[in-house]
Write a protein that holds these residues in place. Structure first.
Motif, PDB file in Angstrom:
ATOM      1  N   GLU A 169     141.952  75.675 143.562  1.00  0.00           N
ATOM      2  CA  GLU A 169     140.718  75.511 144.542  1.00  0.00           C
ATOM      3  C   GLU A 169     141.047  76.957 145.426  1.00  0.00           C
ATOM      4  N   SER A 185     135.165  75.318 145.431  1.00  0.00           N
ATOM      5  CA  SER A 185     136.072  74.209 146.221  1.00  0.00           C
ATOM      6  C   SER A 185     137.154  75.127 147.067  1.00  0.00           C
ATOM      7  N   ASP A 196     134.411  73.450 150.704  1.00  0.00           N
ATOM      8  CA  ASP A 196     133.725  73.067 149.413  1.00  0.00           C
ATOM      9  C   ASP A 196     132.342  73.635 149.465  1.00  0.00           C
TER      10      ASP A 196
END
Length: 317
Positions: free
Chosen positions: A273, A280, A284
């Motif tokens: 991420e 993300s 996010d």
């Protein structure tokens, strides 16, 4: 509908600015200080300030009339708070002074009055020890200058009632401020971050890496330039969390403990991420929104540059 009844205890520049904001929101404000004479003198000062703010185009044209009609200096702390719905304590940042003031406020105020403290760093739970019915007490931290800084920290302690928090939040938001809820901790968020930056900046100067003036210039014109638009997590997401991890590794070659990789950053990177480029990260942001976000960022930075050019350099010498 009658105006909300408020009181500000501590009529210095912070308390005076808070009183101005409350009055401009339509609240009635009783202003108190150590003596009636000090409260009256500071009332005259904040009216004069408001007049200058109007002349400078910083306050609405009718601000002086609105403030003078809604703010009044009180004979004593007790007289100021006796009938108030919301009370803001804004006395000096010494726990003994705040404890003494809060005892007087809570003894004289209505049992259902909500009491806020404008403390910058002292834990709210420690201040609450001086408050009768501490469930009605919380931190309500405005920043200096109160009329012009838009953010306010709201800090409940363990016993703060949600109804008290909601009333304080409504009072502050009615002034046009943006509120953030912060858990009770020494320094809260604003000053924990602000003083961490100052400590690091001071070390840079002490090491002879750059002068104070050049440090300020770098902050203003690089990462500080982003901060009016984005907070640190949004900036990290846009830069790439994997990039941040690499930079931490580089900093660790000299300061392995001071710049240890934050566990949350390591966890995001390990999970793949990396922020906006993967959709993300801390915030996010969907990957398909990246182009829109970058376009907004670029417009914002160009607009800020134009605004600063119009203002001209700060008169720092």
């Amino acid at each position: 509908m009658s105006p909300l009844k408020t009181a500000v205890v501590g009529s210095g520049y912070m308390g005076g600015g808070i009183a101005q904001m409350l009055a401009l929101s339509g609240a009635q404000v009783a202003l108190a200080d150590v003596t009636a004479e000090i409260a009256a003198s500071n009332y005259e000062r904040l009216i004069a300030e408001a007049r200058q703010f109007v002349a400078d185009g910083l306050f609405p044209a009718d601000a002086v009339e609105r403030i003078s009609s809604l703010v009044s200096p009180a004979e004593s702390v007790e007289a100021a708070v006796a009938d108030a719905d919301f009370i803001e304590e804004a006395v000096p940042e010494k726990i003994a002074i705040k404890h003494e003031t809060l005892r007087r406020i809570s003894a004289a105020a209505r049992p259902d009055a909500v009491i806020g403290s404008n403390t910058s760093t002292i834990q709210i739970g420690a201040l609450a020890e001086a408050v009768d019915k501490p469930e009605r007490f919380l931190g309500v931290h405005f920043s200096n200058p109160a009329p012009f800084i838009p953010g306010v920290e709201l800090i409940p302690h363990q016993a703060t009632a949600e109804s008290a928090f909601a009333l304080a939040e409504g009072v502050v938001q009615a002034t046009g401020k943006q509120t953030a809820r912060v858990n009770d901790s020494v320094g809260f968020v604003l000053n924990r971050l602000q003083y961490a930056l100052f400590s690091e900046a001071s070390e840079i100067v002490d090491e002879g890496i750059a002068t104070a003036a050049d440090v300020d210039r770098i902050v203003r014109t690089t990462f500080g330039f982003r901060l009016p638009v984005f907070g640190p997590f949004a900036i990290a997401d846009m830069a790439g969390l994997d990039v941040y991890a690499f930079c931490y590794e580089s900093l660790q070659t000299r300061w392995p403990e001071r710049f240890a990789t934050p566990p949350s950053l390591a966890a995001h990177v390990e999970a793949g991420e990396f922020g906006t480029k993967t959709g993300s990260g801390y915030l996010d942001v969907p990957a398909d929104k990246t182009a829109e976000l970058v376009a907004y960022r670029n417009r914002a930075y160009v607009a800020m540059a134009k605004m600063l050019a119009e203002l001209g350099p700060a008169p720092l010498g």
